[in-house]
Design an enzyme around this catalytic site. Structure first.
Site, PDB file in Angstrom:
ATOM      1  N   ARG A  70      -3.158   3.201  38.739  1.00 49.58           N
ATOM      2  CA  ARG A  70      -1.755   3.325  39.192  1.00 49.58           C
ATOM      3  C   ARG A  70      -1.672   3.340  40.714  1.00 49.58           C
ATOM      4  O   ARG A  70      -0.696   2.904  41.309  1.00 49.58           O
ATOM      5  CB  ARG A  70      -1.089   4.577  38.599  1.00 49.58           C
ATOM      6  CG  ARG A  70       0.336   4.789  39.112  1.00 49.58           C
ATOM      7  CD  ARG A  70       1.182   5.720  38.257  1.00 49.58           C
ATOM      8  NE  ARG A  70       0.506   6.934  37.901  1.00 49.58           N
ATOM      9  CZ  ARG A  70       0.287   7.972  38.735  1.00 49.58           C
ATOM     10  NH1 ARG A  70       0.719   7.928  39.981  1.00 49.58           N
ATOM     11  NH2 ARG A  70      -0.352   9.036  38.319  1.00 49.58           N
ATOM     12  N   TYR A 113      21.340 -10.178  42.191  1.00 47.87           N
ATOM     13  CA  TYR A 113      20.823 -10.097  40.817  1.00 47.87           C
ATOM     14  C   TYR A 113      21.486  -8.906  40.100  1.00 47.87           C
ATOM     15  O   TYR A 113      21.434  -7.770  40.615  1.00 47.87           O
ATOM     16  CB  TYR A 113      19.304  -9.920  40.883  1.00 47.87           C
ATOM     17  CG  TYR A 113      18.638  -9.860  39.546  1.00 47.87           C
ATOM     18  CD1 TYR A 113      18.503 -11.004  38.768  1.00 47.87           C
ATOM     19  CD2 TYR A 113      18.156  -8.655  39.044  1.00 47.87           C
ATOM     20  CE1 TYR A 113      17.903 -10.943  37.526  1.00 47.87           C
ATOM     21  CE2 TYR A 113      17.551  -8.592  37.799  1.00 47.87           C
ATOM     22  CZ  TYR A 113      17.439  -9.746  37.046  1.00 47.87           C
ATOM     23  OH  TYR A 113      16.847  -9.678  35.808  1.00 47.87           O
ATOM     24  N   ASP A 119      15.517 -10.353  49.181  1.00 46.15           N
ATOM     25  CA  ASP A 119      14.977 -10.818  47.897  1.00 46.15           C
ATOM     26  C   ASP A 119      14.746 -12.323  48.043  1.00 46.15           C
ATOM     27  O   ASP A 119      15.690 -13.096  48.155  1.00 46.15           O
ATOM     28  CB  ASP A 119      15.964 -10.504  46.762  1.00 46.15           C
ATOM     29  CG  ASP A 119      15.419 -10.895  45.384  1.00 46.15           C
ATOM     30  OD1 ASP A 119      14.569 -11.810  45.308  1.00 46.15           O
ATOM     31  OD2 ASP A 119      15.860 -10.311  44.381  1.00 46.15           O
ATOM     32  N   LYS A 150       9.138 -15.189  38.253  1.00 50.17           N
ATOM     33  CA  LYS A 150       9.776 -16.484  38.453  1.00 50.17           C
ATOM     34  C   LYS A 150       8.775 -17.474  39.063  1.00 50.17           C
ATOM     35  O   LYS A 150       7.739 -17.696  38.495  1.00 50.17           O
ATOM     36  CB  LYS A 150      11.043 -16.302  39.288  1.00 50.17           C
ATOM     37  CG  LYS A 150      11.893 -15.084  38.870  1.00 50.17           C
ATOM     38  CD  LYS A 150      12.482 -15.199  37.477  1.00 50.17           C
ATOM     39  CE  LYS A 150      13.046 -13.907  36.919  1.00 50.17           C
ATOM     40  NZ  LYS A 150      14.038 -13.224  37.734  1.00 50.17           N
TER      41      LYS A 150
HETATM   42  C1  LIG Z   1      14.633 -11.968  37.877  1.00 53.11           C
HETATM   43  C2  LIG Z   1      15.077 -11.501  39.198  1.00 53.11           C
HETATM   44  C3  LIG Z   1      14.902 -10.169  39.579  1.00 53.11           C
HETATM   45  C4  LIG Z   1      14.352  -9.108  38.649  1.00 53.11           C
HETATM   46  O1  LIG Z   1      13.028  -9.355  38.312  1.00 53.11           O
HETATM   47  P1  LIG Z   1      12.333  -8.886  36.919  1.00 53.11           P
HETATM   48  O2  LIG Z   1      10.959  -9.399  37.087  1.00 53.11           O
HETATM   49  O3  LIG Z   1      13.102  -9.527  35.812  1.00 53.11           O
HETATM   50  O4  LIG Z   1      12.441  -7.407  36.858  1.00 53.11           O
HETATM   51  C5  LIG Z   1      15.287  -9.815  40.862  1.00 53.11           C
HETATM   52  N1  LIG Z   1      15.817 -10.707  41.716  1.00 53.11           N
HETATM   53  C6  LIG Z   1      16.011 -11.994  41.376  1.00 53.11           C
HETATM   54  C7  LIG Z   1      16.596 -12.937  42.366  1.00 53.11           C
HETATM   55  C8  LIG Z   1      15.650 -12.435  40.103  1.00 53.11           C
HETATM   56  O5  LIG Z   1      15.846 -13.709  39.772  1.00 53.11           O
END
Ligand SMILES: *Cc1c(COP(=O)(O)O)cnc(C)c1O
Length: 393
Positions: free
Chosen positions: A58, A111, A183, A208
């Protein structure tokens, strides 16, 4: 290997690698929860920091550290913090930077869950949040309060494809003593480098593009400096938001082809965008690579490519969009994005369903918006699939 002064593709393949006792050519999966100390003194030294040994997964793990070191180099950052999901990355940053009485300004079309967790959960601990159009500097300036601590932007944003000016946001953040968080999930470190443009923290859902194969969920945070890194790592470790070694291994594996995939995703997306833009049944389209995008020039300036996320509306609104999603065969009707396969979804009833209706409209998430993540299949097949589905609409 020292890859600091090498090219981006070389970093993708080799950054974060380390020698092990067997001469492994790739980073092995250290699937262990804990690590043996050589003796009592060594255990004490690992805890005090006098020795750099591993303690417990962790806290840190060699496979996970390889991934963290790799992406930190790709983003030109100080160091990385891998997390169990993109949301774990986001909540770790919130937890490290916000406290009772503090205020965060975020992108209106951020998001969905990144917004909902502030409104429903952090609000219970006295954190205030405002969601504004962060593409508009005046909207940001007028939202700043005495207690504002964080400016959080998502660019391009999900799913409206709004572009926020990272450099201009960094200037505002600096002047008002805010931490600027970006982000960077939609753009990837290949197409956009927020830390180089003045951001303090960059984060990703590695679910992603970075992993790219729709087979794991994960996240990562990269900071520009040591102080922020230590605060956020503390939040991650104490909330237990860590990535798992097997997950890290898969991400390291997917990451190697990031440039090949993103180049191909994007090459296909440009063709699909042109097809949709000229189709008589399409009401509107938002893609940063089209001159019709309201921030086309800014996108060109701060990104080295336009990515492969497209939003559009079908004439006939929600019903027509639904018909389209039910009529495609090659594109998969699923949330998520940034993989090798083409995905299609309806944000208003899916990813952003938990966002309040009025706020959705304000953020530009209209009922007719269809989101397409263009994959790396043969582009004529993607276009033919959309074409036959649009005929049915
Ligand atoms: C999918 C996504 C998230 C969240 O990510 P997870 O891996 O699903 O928790 C945050 N920001 C953006 C732009 C996303 O596309």
């Amino acid at each position: 290997m020292k890859t600091k002064n090498m090219g981006f593709n070389t970093k993708l393949i080799h950054s974060g690698e380390f020698e092990d006792q067997f001469g492994s050519a790739t980073v092995p999966i250290y699937q262990t929860s804990t690590f043996k100390f050589k003796n009592a003194q060594h255990g004490a030294d690992c805890f005090s920091g006098a020795s750099a040994g591993y303690i417990y997964t962790r806290i840190a793990n060699p496979t996970i550290r390889a991934l963290e070191n790799n992406i930190a180099e790709l983003e030109n950052g100080y160091d990385g913090i891998a997390t169990s999901s993109g949301m774990a990355a986001i909540t770790s940053v919130y937890m490290a930077q916000l406290a009772a009485g503090s205020h965060i300004i975020s992108t209106a079309s951020v998001y969905g869950p990144a917004r909902v967790v502030l409104e429903k959960d952090f609000s219970r601990f006295g954190v205030e949040a405002d969601f504004v159009n962060t593409a508009d500097m005046n909207a940001i300036l007028s939202a700043i309060k005495k207690n504002t601590k964080v400016l959080y932007i998502e660019t391009p944003s999900n799913p409206t494809m709004d572009i926020s000016d990272i450099k201009a946001c960094a200037e505002i953040a600096k002047k008002h003593n805010l931490v600027l968080v970006v982000d960077n999930t939609f753009a990837t470190p290949y197409l956009q480098k927020p830390l180089d443009l003045g951001a303090d923290v960059v984060l990703h859902s590695v679910t992603k593009f970075i992993n790219g194969h729709a087979d794991i969920v994960g996240g990562i945070i990269i900071t520009k400096d040591k102080d922020l890194y230590e605060k956020i790592r503390h939040a991650m470790v104490y909330m237990g938001c860590n990535m798992d070694p097997h997950q890290a291994y898969l991400v390291l594996r997917g990451l190697k082809t990031l440039v090949l995939r993103v180049e191909r995703n994007q090459e296909n997306a440009i063709k699909v965008a042109h097809f949709l833009e000229s189709h008589p049944k399409i009401a509107w389209i938002r893609y940063p690579g089209l001159a019709s995008h309201p921030q086309f020039e800014l996108a060109k300036k701060q990104m080295s490519g336009s990515g492969s996320m497209i939003s559009f509306g079908v004439k006939g609104g929600l019903e027509a969009g639904r018909k389209l999603m039910d009529s495609v065969h090659l594109a998969t009707l699923a949330v998520s994005l940034g993989g090798v396969e083409t995905l299609i979804q309806h944000p208003a009833s899916m990813t952003h369903a938990s966002v309040n209706k009025e706020e959705k409209v304000k953020a530009g998430i209209t009922d007719d918006l269809v989101r397409l993540s263009v994959g790396i299949e043969d582009v004529q097949d993607i276009i033919e699939d959309l074409d036959q589905a649009l005929k049915i609409v």
